[in-house]
Motif scaffolding. Structure first.
Motif, short mmCIF file in Angstrom:
data_model
loop_
_atom_site.label_atom_id
_atom_site.label_comp_id
_atom_site.label_asym_id
_atom_site.label_seq_id
_atom_site.Cartn_x
_atom_site.Cartn_y
_atom_site.Cartn_z
N ALA A 81 -8.32 54.26 21.39
CA ALA A 81 -7.54 54.20 22.78
C ALA A 81 -7.20 55.58 23.31
CB ALA A 81 -6.50 53.17 22.72
N GLY A 92 -9.56 52.29 31.63
CA GLY A 92 -9.62 52.40 29.97
C GLY A 92 -9.57 53.72 29.63
N ALA A 93 -9.21 54.52 30.39
CA ALA A 93 -9.00 56.17 29.88
C ALA A 93 -7.99 55.97 28.75
CB ALA A 93 -8.81 57.10 31.23
N GLY A 94 -7.07 55.33 28.65
CA GLY A 94 -5.91 55.20 27.89
C GLY A 94 -4.55 55.51 28.22
N LYS A 95 -4.24 55.45 29.51
CA LYS A 95 -3.26 55.87 30.42
C LYS A 95 -2.04 54.71 29.92
CE LYS A 95 -4.81 55.05 34.24
NZ LYS A 95 -6.38 54.55 33.90
N THR A 96 -2.11 53.59 29.58
CA THR A 96 -1.41 52.53 29.35
C THR A 96 -0.98 52.69 27.79
OG1 THR A 96 -2.00 50.89 31.18
CG2 THR A 96 -0.74 50.03 29.29
N THR A 97 -2.04 52.99 26.91
CA THR A 97 -1.80 52.96 25.73
C THR A 97 -0.86 54.27 25.59
OG1 THR A 97 -3.95 52.16 25.28
CG2 THR A 97 -2.97 53.16 23.37
N HIS A 155 -2.74 55.01 39.86
CA HIS A 155 -4.14 55.06 40.60
C HIS A 155 -4.24 55.87 41.90
CE1 HIS A 155 -6.71 53.36 37.23
NE2 HIS A 155 -5.73 52.51 37.16
N1 ATP Z 1 -3.76 45.98 22.40
C1 ATP Z 1 -5.25 46.56 22.31
N2 ATP Z 1 -6.10 45.99 21.52
C2 ATP Z 1 -7.48 46.68 21.38
N3 ATP Z 1 -7.80 47.48 22.23
C3 ATP Z 1 -7.14 47.76 23.35
C4 ATP Z 1 -5.60 47.39 23.37
N4 ATP Z 1 -5.06 48.09 24.29
C5 ATP Z 1 -5.88 48.87 24.88
N5 ATP Z 1 -7.23 48.84 24.20
C6 ATP Z 1 -8.11 49.49 24.83
O1 ATP Z 1 -8.11 50.96 24.57
C7 ATP Z 1 -8.67 51.45 25.69
C8 ATP Z 1 -7.59 52.20 26.66
O2 ATP Z 1 -7.10 51.17 27.16
P1 ATP Z 1 -5.68 51.49 28.32
O3 ATP Z 1 -5.22 50.24 28.90
O4 ATP Z 1 -4.71 52.33 27.53
O5 ATP Z 1 -6.49 52.21 29.27
P2 ATP Z 1 -5.88 52.53 30.94
O6 ATP Z 1 -6.44 53.77 31.23
O7 ATP Z 1 -4.50 52.13 31.27
O8 ATP Z 1 -6.61 51.55 31.83
P3 ATP Z 1 -6.39 50.89 33.26
O9 ATP Z 1 -6.45 52.09 34.31
O10 ATP Z 1 -7.50 49.80 33.42
O11 ATP Z 1 -4.87 50.34 32.88
C9 ATP Z 1 -9.58 50.48 26.23
O12 ATP Z 1 -10.92 50.39 25.77
C10 ATP Z 1 -8.94 49.16 25.91
O13 ATP Z 1 -9.93 48.10 26.07
#
Ligand code: ATP
Length: 253
Positions: free
Chosen positions: A19, A40-45, A210
């Motif tokens: 992630a 899905g870029a990983g921002k929230t993670t 966003h």
């Molecule tokens: N708890 C988790 N378990 C498994 N995979 C996860 C988990 N959290 C995130 N992912 C995966 O990690 C990747 C990054 O997700 P994340 O939510 O960080 O992206 P994002 O940039 O915040 O997306 P968005 O703009 O849609 O909120 C994605 O492929 C997502 O499916």
């Protein structure tokens, strides 16, 4: 400006999903720093790693030089870091003011005996906390809702209330997860002004957002993620002109 937050080689893997992969960046004290990237870029993670919701698989996160990777959110709050969430975390069975007070609990003197006997110090503390919370509601533009129940407020007001609650802990660094999500254009402009007002008080602001108009308008610095990796970073003008960023966004459109 010196760095308040320094992230180095940060990674998070969920099973086979990478992630966040080897991300490094730093946030200058007093700046507004945005994190953008396609879904899905990983921002929230990344946000969840910085704010202690997740433990890093690798890498380091330093706040004012101290390693904070893996520290719990409540411990981070005592170190001066607080956040809001993408989905509202409002208690709807409480008043608006009480919701802000929840964020203040760190600063309340709640020793058992004082609470049991309602000693004057705690009553004074409660009154001061209420006054402080009401002041914050005024600051974020919810002043007229001080006596309202949370369940009577519009979504736009609740987004501000959540920021007031995060401010109640008196953070030095505030992380905002999609503060403009679900807001109409007028409310988005008001949030833009509020974020600038917060930064003007000296609080460092990091946001995932966003709304590109908002990001380009308020950010001092932007980090762009794509597929969990850092794709680019720089000022809004630099990021806007970066061919890799343009390709990632056009590819995602
Ligand atoms: N708890 C988790 N378990 C498994 N995979 C996860 C988990 N959290 C995130 N992912 C995966 O990690 C990747 C990054 O997700 P994340 O939510 O960080 O992206 P994002 O940039 O915040 O997306 P968005 O703009 O849609 O909120 C994605 O492929 C997502 O499916």
């Amino acid at each position: 400006m010196s760095a308040m937050l320094e992230v180095a080689g940060l990674s998070k893997t969920f099973g086979g999903v990478k992630a966040v992969q080897d991300v490094s960046f730093s946030v200058a004290k007093g700046s507004i720093h945005s994190v953008i990237g396609p879904n899905g870029a990983g921002k929230t993670t990344l946000f969840n790693l910085i704010t202690g919701v997740y433990t890093p698989s690798a890498g380091s996160i330093r706040l004012d030089g101290e390693e904070i990777g893996g520290m719990r959110p409540d411990v981070l709050a005592t170190r001066g870091m607080n956040r809001t969430f993408q989905n509202l975390q409002i208690c709807f069975n409480m008043s608006a003011l009480e919701n802000v007070l929840v964020g203040r609990h760190l600063h309340l003197d709640r020793s058992f005996f004082k609470a049991m006997f309602r000693l004057p110090a705690i009553t004074r503390g409660d009154a001061a906390a209420r006054e402080h919370a009401a002041g914050l509601m005024e600051f974020v533009g919810c002043g007229k809702h001080v006596r309202a129940q949370a369940n009577s407020l519009s979504y736009g007001v609740l987004k501000r209330l959540e920021i007031a609650r995060a401010l109640a802990a008196e953070p030095r660094i505030l992380l905002l997860d999609e503060p403009a999500a679900g807001l109409n254009p007028k409310e988005t402009v008001e949030i833009d002004e509020l974020i600038q007002k917060i930064a003007a008080t000296g609080i460092t602001v990091v946001l995932v957002e966003h709304d590109m108009k908002l990001v380009m308008h308020i950010s001092d610095h932007i980090l762009v993620l794509d597929y969990g990796r850092k794709l680019a970073e720089g000022t809004p003008a630099e990021v806007r002109a970066n061919p890799d960023v343009i390709a990632a966004y056009l590819g995602a459109a």
